[in-house]
Design a protein around this motif. Structure first.
Motif: not given
Length: 320
Positions: A165-170, A172-174, A179-180, A205-206
């Motif tokens: 769960f902690l890595l979900l934002p990473v 989603a960003f990747a 998705l766009v 960016n990252a």
């Protein structure tokens, strides 16, 4: 046919109905507290804690507003460069509206204020706000997950789920660019401009994403720990319960069902979180917890008003 005076009064009520509803609910809340506990009993806890401790807690809570402003300042570096005081004023007005207006309607003020003050398009401001709110929710749920992982009987599985769960934002960003692109293909050509603005509202960016994520974690860590400390001083035990209460209150403030001023919902969130993390649930204990939760709620409101008062000298000027 209505007279101009009657029409003007009706128009005023229509324009200010949300403010009137907020004032009515807060007044009813104040009357309920006086009838059920008495304000003298509620405020006695503040006296027991002591003025120096309250001032320190307020200072720490107010400091989180500067960190929130810095997150937005870093998010829009070109538009906000050299105008941190003006941005601080915008974030404080948005924060106060968000607290005082029901059902998250105060959130709509952020893209409007950013467009008025810095010329940022509505779609871009809305997309940035969505990203920041998702990061806020993730940070709070991740903090809550620590408590549940510690209490879990199968700690290995619990910590593995927490790490995922902690890595979900990473993740989603990747996945943001695919998705766009998918959204651009599915939506009609008239909406392509909005898709582009939404993409501009995402971290560039990252490193920008890492800074936004890191500032989110630090902001909520400070706020939750200060609230947990305040609840502990007001008699909420054990320490895990005060931590859970702070999490519960803050979760109630970022979820859609939010009463005007957090009246009722914020103390209820504190109570539910504290009980979930080990607070006693007997009648007398719940009554004491309710009093502590109301005082913690008052602390949040006073800190928001303090931040707004600090920001008021930073007058607004329209961006060129």
């Amino acid at each position: 046919m209505k007279s101009p005076v009657v029409a003007s009064r009706q128009s005023w009520f229509v324009r200010n109905r949300m403010l009137l509803l907020t004032v009515l609910i807060i007044a009813a809340y104040a009357i309920f507290i006086e009838w059920f506990w008495g304000w003298s009993t509620i405020l006695r806890q503040w006296a027991e804690v002591g003025a120096p401790t309250i001032v320190v807690a307020l200072a720490l809570l107010t400091s989180t507003y500067f960190l929130r402003t810095w997150r937005i300042y870093d998010y829009f570096p070109r538009e906000t460069r050299g105008r941190f005081p003006a941005l601080f004023r915008v974030t404080q007005v948005h924060n106060l509206l968000n607290i005082m207006l029901p059902f998250r309607t105060g959130e709509t003020s952020f893209p409007l204020l950013m467009r008025t003050e810095f010329g940022i398009p509505l779609a871009r401001g809305t997309a940035a706000l969505l990203v920041m709110r998702l990061l806020d929710l993730h940070a709070l749920f991740a903090a809550a997950g620590i408590g549940f992982a510690i209490a879990s009987s199968d700690k290995v599985l619990a910590w593995l789920l927490w790490a995922a769960f902690l890595l979900l934002p990473v993740v989603a960003f990747a996945a943001r660019k695919p998705l766009v692109r998918l959204a651009a293909k599915l939506l009609p050509s008239k909406l392509q401009h909005f898709v582009a603005e939404i993409e501009n509202g995402l971290p560039a960016n990252a490193p920008a994403f890492a800074r936004a994520w890191g500032m989110t974690v630090v902001n909520w860590l400070v706020k939750v720990l200060v609230l947990a400390w305040a609840l502990r001083l007001m008699g909420v035990v054990p320490a895990a319960a005060s931590f859970g209460g702070a999490l519960g209150g803050e979760l109630s403030s970022v979820l859609p069902m939010h009463a005007p001023g957090g009246v009722g919902t914020y103390p209820a969130g504190i109570t539910a979180g504290a009980v979930a993390f080990g607070a006693a649930s007997d009648g007398a204990d719940i009554a004491a917890l309710a009093r502590a939760s109301i005082n913690a709620h008052l602390l949040i409101i006073v800190s928001a008003l303090t931040g707004t008062a600090i920001s008021l000298p930073f007058g607004r000027r329209r961006a060129s």
